[in-house]
Design a protein around this motif. Structure first.
Motif, mmCIF file in Angstrom:
data_model
loop_
_atom_site.group_PDB
_atom_site.id
_atom_site.type_symbol
_atom_site.label_atom_id
_atom_site.label_comp_id
_atom_site.label_asym_id
_atom_site.label_seq_id
_atom_site.Cartn_x
_atom_site.Cartn_y
_atom_site.Cartn_z
ATOM 1 N N UNK A 1 41.757 66.186 -4.216
ATOM 2 C CA UNK A 1 42.840 65.806 -3.464
ATOM 3 C C UNK A 1 42.309 64.401 -2.818
ATOM 4 N N UNK A 2 43.728 63.645 -2.633
ATOM 5 C CA UNK A 2 43.450 62.019 -2.103
ATOM 6 C C UNK A 2 42.606 62.305 -0.800
ATOM 7 N N UNK A 3 41.531 61.400 -0.729
ATOM 8 C CA UNK A 3 40.727 61.174 0.500
ATOM 9 C C UNK A 3 41.769 60.887 1.511
ATOM 10 N N UNK B 1 40.991 55.664 -7.626
ATOM 11 C CA UNK B 1 42.207 56.113 -7.440
ATOM 12 C C UNK B 1 42.442 56.536 -5.872
ATOM 13 N N UNK B 2 41.225 56.908 -5.210
ATOM 14 C CA UNK B 2 41.150 57.332 -3.902
ATOM 15 C C UNK B 2 41.063 58.897 -3.689
ATOM 16 N N UNK B 3 40.936 59.392 -5.248
ATOM 17 C CA UNK B 3 40.406 60.975 -5.241
ATOM 18 C C UNK B 3 39.062 61.428 -4.993
ATOM 19 N N UNK B 4 39.027 62.575 -4.201
ATOM 20 C CA UNK B 4 37.651 63.031 -4.030
ATOM 21 C C UNK B 4 37.254 63.833 -5.516
ATOM 22 N N UNK B 5 36.130 63.320 -6.333
ATOM 23 C CA UNK B 5 35.598 63.964 -7.101
ATOM 24 C C UNK B 5 34.799 65.177 -6.910
ATOM 25 N N UNK B 6 34.070 64.850 -5.828
ATOM 26 C CA UNK B 6 33.016 65.840 -5.617
ATOM 27 C C UNK B 6 32.412 65.693 -4.077
ATOM 28 N N UNK C 1 40.904 52.805 2.727
ATOM 29 C CA UNK C 1 42.069 52.565 1.725
ATOM 30 C C UNK C 1 41.850 51.273 1.124
ATOM 31 N N UNK C 2 41.230 50.304 2.024
ATOM 32 C CA UNK C 2 40.665 48.861 1.232
ATOM 33 C C UNK C 2 39.638 49.040 0.463
ATOM 34 N N UNK C 3 39.030 50.236 0.293
ATOM 35 C CA UNK C 3 37.982 50.087 -0.634
ATOM 36 C C UNK C 3 38.438 50.837 -2.121
ATOM 37 N N UNK C 4 39.701 51.377 -2.017
ATOM 38 C CA UNK C 4 40.313 51.945 -3.085
ATOM 39 C C UNK C 4 40.379 51.233 -4.385
ATOM 40 N N UNK C 5 40.009 51.385 -5.528
ATOM 41 C CA UNK C 5 39.974 50.364 -6.685
ATOM 42 C C UNK C 5 38.481 50.421 -7.029
ATOM 43 N N UNK C 6 37.616 50.846 -6.165
ATOM 44 C CA UNK C 6 36.159 50.923 -6.500
ATOM 45 C C UNK C 6 35.612 52.176 -6.068
#
Lengths: 133, 86
Positions: free
Chosen positions: B46-48, A61-66, B67-72
């Motif tokens: 937080x969102x990267x 989801x683009x969230x930083x987990x660590x 963001x092209x890699x979001x989903x992985x």
């Protein structure tokens, strides 16, 4: 990612790294020549003018987990990075119903947080498990 | 995932995709105070922040957008510099 240009990345990969890793570096080697991205991520070392050793685990989801940030002279422990990634992937797969205790690795027992587990972790998990390989 | 990048004689540079992700604090109410630049450490959960950056991969120069890699799952690693030993 570093402040080096893509041309230096090519030289480093082709002339040195490819002698350490068969086929060279498989993933993109990115250039942050201005340090803007390093600053955005809070890991730019203004004094030295380079990036510190920042490492971010970003979920689908683009969230930083660590993240982990080290000063330049000390290298990372990649096994630990992979362990954390596997643990976050496991937790995500369980949709948050499971949590991974200290020292967890794939195949080891997880914890299922809930009313019955309160005060009873000692029955499911021993301190020595934090230090096992 | 990533587009092929044209290579010229300039040094390719990347940057934040959204320049409004700035790190400047709003001016305080005190008229004597000047706006301070703050550098808050990024927070887990937080969102990267998205960025694009030129890259080298397997013999090709490419342009990479996070963001092209979001989903992985993505491991983003920064380091001081090529040929710096560690």
């Amino acid at each position: 990612m570093s402040i080096d240009s893509v041309f230096v990345h090519k030289m480093w990969n082709d002339n040195e790294l490819s002698k350490m890793v068969d086929g060279g570096v498989p993933f993109p080697m990115l250039s942050d020549a201005s340090g803007k991205i390093g600053r955005l991520y809070g890991v730019f070392n203004e004094e030295a003018g380079v990036e510190n050793r920042g490492r971010f685990i970003i979920d689908p989801d683009g969230i930083i987990q660590g993240y982990e940030v080290l000063m330049p002279p000390v290298g990372r422990n990649f096994n630990e990075t992979i362990r954390q990634l596997q643990a976050f992937q496991h937790v995500r797969k369980s949709k948050g119903t499971e949590a991974t205790p200290a020292g967890w690795k794939p195949g080891k027992p997880t914890l299922k947080p809930g009313p019955d587990l309160v005060g009873n972790v000692w029955k499911e998990w021993q301190t020595k498990m934090a230090f096992e390989d | 995932m990533a587009e092929k990048m044209a290579v010229g004689c300039t040094r390719p540079g990347g940057g934040p995709v959204d320049e409004t992700q700035n790190l400047t604090e709003k001016p305080e109410t005190d008229p004597n105070s000047t706006p301070k630049e703050i550098k808050p450490m990024i927070q887990v959960g937080q969102k990267a922040p998205d960025f694009s950056a030129p890259g080298y991969q397997q013999g090709k120069f490419i342009d990479v957008k996070l963001s092209n890699y979001f989903g992985k799952w993505v491991l983003l690693c920064l380091y001081p510099g090529d040929f710096t030993f560690v």
